[in-house]
Structures are given as C-alpha cells and as structure tokens.
Enzyme design. Structure first.
Site, mmCIF file in Angstrom:
data_model
loop_
_atom_site.group_PDB
_atom_site.id
_atom_site.type_symbol
_atom_site.label_atom_id
_atom_site.label_comp_id
_atom_site.label_asym_id
_atom_site.label_seq_id
_atom_site.Cartn_x
_atom_site.Cartn_y
_atom_site.Cartn_z
ATOM 1 N N HIS A 103 -10.401 -0.776 -6.006
ATOM 2 C CA HIS A 103 -11.724 -1.338 -6.252
ATOM 3 C C HIS A 103 -12.788 -0.330 -5.849
ATOM 4 C CE1 HIS A 103 -10.371 -2.457 -2.125
ATOM 5 N NE2 HIS A 103 -11.529 -1.911 -1.835
ATOM 6 N N ASP A 200 -4.181 2.750 -0.559
ATOM 7 C CA ASP A 200 -4.608 1.420 -0.116
ATOM 8 C C ASP A 200 -4.153 0.349 -1.115
ATOM 9 O OD1 ASP A 200 -6.268 -0.180 1.726
ATOM 10 O OD2 ASP A 200 -7.545 -0.498 -0.020
ATOM 11 N N GLU A 242 0.412 1.487 1.424
ATOM 12 C CA GLU A 242 0.161 0.213 2.114
ATOM 13 C C GLU A 242 0.660 -0.869 1.168
ATOM 14 O OE1 GLU A 242 -3.349 -2.698 3.809
ATOM 15 O OE2 GLU A 242 -3.657 -1.571 1.991
#
Ligand code: MG
Length: 543
Positions: A103, A200, A242
C-alpha cells in the site's frame, strides 16, 4: 560451502527515529545512527534491518509512505543514508530495509492523482469499487481500530480498498505498471548499498482481493518474479518475508529455492511464548516437529519480540488466553483481540535469568535470529503510548538527559523515554550494562559471538533430543568434528536431564551457560539445569 551469508547472520532491527538523535531536534536520524555503529559492532551483529525511513505523514510509524525514493527529511537525506550504508559495510555489517509495497499513504502523489482524475494513469494503481463490497467488514487487520477494508473517497466517487488503516490505500499488483515500479524501487535501494528487503505484509501484497480482473494462476508466482529480479540485480541479496502463515503454506512462500529467502517463523514465535507461559518446552518441540522441510537455500527467521504486537492469532483460543493471563492480563496490554503490546523484559518480570534463557533458546533454533533494538538490554514498554508505539520508545543509552537519546527538551522528543519504574533509563541503560559480565547485554553479546562461531547452528540439520524432562528443549547438531548440544529449561525449578551421549569417550566443552547449572555429569549423559537454565555444549570424540 555456498556463501549463504544470511544462514549465519545475526540481524538487528532498528527504527531510526527512536535510536539516536544526531542533530538534537528530538528525532532519531541517520547521523545519530552512524555514531552508534560502535555499539552494534560491540554487540557483533552482522546485519541491520531498518524499519521504514521514507517520507511519511507518520500515521503508522512510517509504514504509510509518500515517496519510495527518498529519506524522511526528519531523519536525514539520501546522502546521509549512503554514508550510513557505507559506514556499516566498512564494519562488516550488511543492511536490509523494509519494502512496504502492499500500500501507500493516501497522501502519496500516486493516490492523489488517482483519486482526483478517473483518467489518470495512476487510477488503476489502486483498487476501486463503485459499490461497497458486501464483505467490507471482513479481514480487517486492526480490529478495534479499523472498521472496514473499503472506504468511500468523495473526490474519486468510489470506494478504495485498504487491507490496513484507511489512510493506507492498497496498490494493485495486477497492474504491470505497479510491479514494474516495485522493481524500480528495489533496484534503487540495491544501488545504494542494501543487500535485501524485509518484505512487509506479504500475504496481502500478493492477494487480488477486490479486483475485477487479474492474471490467471497462482498469485504466489509473483514472489518468484520478485526473487528473480532481486537475484539478477544482486546475487547475495535476500528477501525476508513478514508472513504469519500456517505451516502448510510454507512451500508457497519458499518455492523451490526461488521465492522468499527467509520467512519469519511466526508460528514458532507464538508457541515459544506459550512454552514460556507454561514453563514447559513441549509447545516449542511440537512446533519444530510440525515445521516442514524447506529448500536448501531457504531459512526461517526467529525472533522474540519485534516492532509490532506479539501476535498470538494462530494459537487456539484457550492457548491464547493462557499467554494473555501470563504476559498481558490487563486489557490495556492486549491489542487487536489477538496480541500483546509489551516488550520482552516486562513480560518476563525483568528476570534476567529468564530473559537470557529466552534469548539463548531463540539463538539456537534452526534459523537466523532477529533482535529488536533495546531488547538486548531488557528495555521496558510504555503503555500510555497508542497501539504498538508502546514498544517503540527511545533507546536507553545512559543515565543522563533523555537517556542519551537526544539533548532536545524532553517535550520535543519523538516519543518520551521511559523514566520511571524498574525499566526507567536511570537504572536500565547500555552504559550500565557494558562490561558488567552478568548483565543481559553481555550475556546476549556472548550468545551472538558463539552463534557466529558455530555456523552449524544456522546451517546444519538438527535433531530434537529426548532429555527425559518436558520443561527442557534439547537440540543437537552434528558436524564433522563433533556435536553441538543446546539445553534450555523453561521452568522456574531446577531439573535433571538424562541424555544419550555418543558411544565411546567424549570431551565436553562448555561453550556458554548460565552460572548455576551443573554440567559436570555430561560425559555420562546427565546434567542439572538451574531454574531457567541454559547451556550450549560441544561434544567431541576423545582421542
Ligand atoms: Mg534528529
């Protein structure tokens, strides 16, 4: 031997903003971080992972980015970043950085262009819907703080999808222009000296939720594409994912040596805390048994705590409740209905023996250890801070003003330093622990050194050893010159262990141990471990 540096790495995670302020404006920065490389060199870590340091409105600790090609001006400049990367390399430390491309911030110029003009080329960089999807309340990542994954945008006249907070609009990775841009971002930082990325939110990055059209086939293929690009640009570079995944999905993330280089072992982390709560080694042993084999170049990454909450979402309700009762009984310590927003040391009552045992166990698990800054000195948390900021207070360097983090007036600090109670900086800081042999810092430093000296821990297949004591996790690695045995007593009582030692006379080397366990009987296969005792032993054939 292949040069898989990450298999013998010790990774140290830093939030630049709270580590060291170099220009006295109250905010940590790259100039300050460079001054503190001496400390990281003393700790002997080999790789630094930086959480996001990019321009950001900072509504999610930098995970809301407005420019992927720059440094947050509060933290320095690109020049300062390069100075840091070079200085770290000269001290033999590699640098990996957070890659947050699930994002962007809604303040990012791409989103601004996308929302203001339906014909903008950036419109399709995000995920839109004219109607609010029926499942908009499902799958929120921050329950209790976030209501929906779709938010109406007045300017765009449409709903946009956001897996995380509503100020973080999800990028559309089915759009080739977006995936090309992601490569460009990776290429940029690789040229500036980084050797990889902590990727991430990987499960969300590769999802096609909310898209009317997307490529056919397995979305995990995108991970292969990322890895291929990375390896073309820099052969030694790694991707550290992650991904809080169940074990049956491990294959999809590691691929056939062609996807993620490392994946954080969230499942083991949650079971490790269950084991600590129970004073029983079996949750760890069972989880190790349930961990599938991964490709030869793949590696699990292990951690105790990180910059987020201790996520217990994959434990059963009863097991999670047990950990809550042990380590986060107050509602204020809990977060998102699944986790605990405390640091390691306060959860373990500041008991150095127990904290050291937890570190020691983490260092000896099959994989690569990752430390969260400050945990090596047993820093505390500040529950008056919002959400996960409780574990992101400034590093405690010494007992002087603002814990040595900054000379700015206290009210200008990015976050207050912890001043009161048993974890206050006057008594708990780096200076106080350096060169004090039994301090937590010195114990962790010895673990880092021994872990690095014994590459077989990160490289070699391991065996679970039956120590005839359920409180104990006993692991063994064999190499051509002997066997490394690691013993950890998770219980607050002394225990006897009985082991099958190799045939014939053996020489016992104590590599590392707490001061109270009695290892004299090991040649005959017995040892007495102190409460929360730990020991690393090398067994060599005599002769
Ligand atoms: Mg500063």
């Amino acid at each position: 031997m292949l040069d898989l540096w990450y298999k013998n790495a010790v990774i140290y995670c830093i939030d630049v903003e709270t580590f060291q302020d170099g220009n006295d404006d109250g905010v940590g920065d790259f100039a300050g971080l460079i001054e503190r490389l001496d400390y990281l060199e003393a700790l002997e870590v080999t790789c630094i992972w930086l959480t996001p340091f990019y321009p950001t409105p900072n509504r999610d600790n930098g995970y809301d980015i407005t420019d992927f090609y720059a440094v947050d001006p509060r933290l320095g400049t690109l020049g300062d970043f390069v100075n840091f990367a070079r200085a770290a390399r000269h001290r033999g430390m590699r640098v990996i950085v957070d890659l947050v491309v699930n994002h962007t911030s809604v303040d990012h110029p791409w989103f601004q262009a996308a929302r203001s003009d339906p014909n903008s080329p950036y419109r399709d960089w995000y995920v839109w819907s004219k109607e609010k999807p029926e499942d908009a309340e499902d799958g929120v990542v921050f329950p209790g703080v976030q209501d929906s994954t779709w938010t109406w945008d007045e300017q765009a006249g449409a709903y946009y999808f956001h897996r995380f907070y509503e100020h973080q609009a999800d990028l559309n990775i089915a759009n080739p222009a977006v995936t090309e841009e992601i490569q460009k971002i990776m290429g940029f930082w690789l040229e500036l000296g980084v050797v990889g990325f902590r990727l991430d939110a990987v499960p969300f990055l590769i999802e096609y939720t909310g898209l009317d059209s997307h490529p056919e086939g397995d979305p995990h293929e995108y991970l292969t594409e990322l890895r291929r690009f990375l390896s073309w640009r820099k052969a030694e570079a790694v991707l550290l994912a992650e991904a809080n995944i169940p074990m049956e999905m491990a294959d999809e993330y590691f691929g056939r040596d062609d996807r993620m280089t490392m994946v954080f072992h969230f499942m083991l982390n949650q079971h490790l805390f269950l084991a600590l709560a129970r004073g029983d080694g079996r949750p760890v042993v069972d989880m190790l048994r349930n961990t599938p084999e991964i490709p030869k170049t793949g590696q699990w990454a292990h951690f105790l705590r990180n910059h987020d909450e201790l996520d217990l979402g994959r434990l059963s309700d009863a097991d999670r409740e047990e950990v809550f009762q042990a380590f986060g009984p107050d509602p204020d310590m809990q977060i998102y209905h699944r986790g605990i927003r405390r640091r390691l040391a306060p959860m373990l009552d500041g008991d150095t023996r127990r904290i050291a045992m937890a570190f020691s166990l983490m260092f000896t698990l099959p994989g690569t250890p990752v430390l969260w800054y400050g945990d090596e000195i047993g820093m505390g948390d500040d529950l008056t801070q919002t959400e996960r900021n409780s574990v992101r207070t400034p590093m405690q360097w010494n007992g002087r003003r603002n814990a040595g983090f900054s000379t700015a007036p206290a009210e200008r600090l990015i976050r207050p330093v912890i001043a009161d109670g048993p974890f206050g900086f006057l008594g708990l800081n780096v200076e106080e622990q350096l060169d004090r042999p039994e301090s937590l810092f010195e114990q962790v430093r010895r673990m880092v050194r021994e872990r690095r000296s014994h590459a077989e821990i990160g490289w070699m297949p391991y065996e679970i050893v039956d120590a005839r004591e359920p409180a104990v996790v006993a692991l063994s690695r064999r190499s051509k010159d002997g066997q490394i045995l690691t013993l950890h007593n998770l219980a607050n009582r002394a225990v006897e262990v009985r082991l099958d030692v190799p045939e014939g006379p053996v020489r016992v080397h104590r590599l590392l141990a707490d001061g109270e366990s009695d290892l004299h009987g090991l040649e005959q296969g017995t040892a007495r471990l102190a409460p929360y005792g730990h020991a690393w032993i090398k067994l060599e054939p005599r002769g």
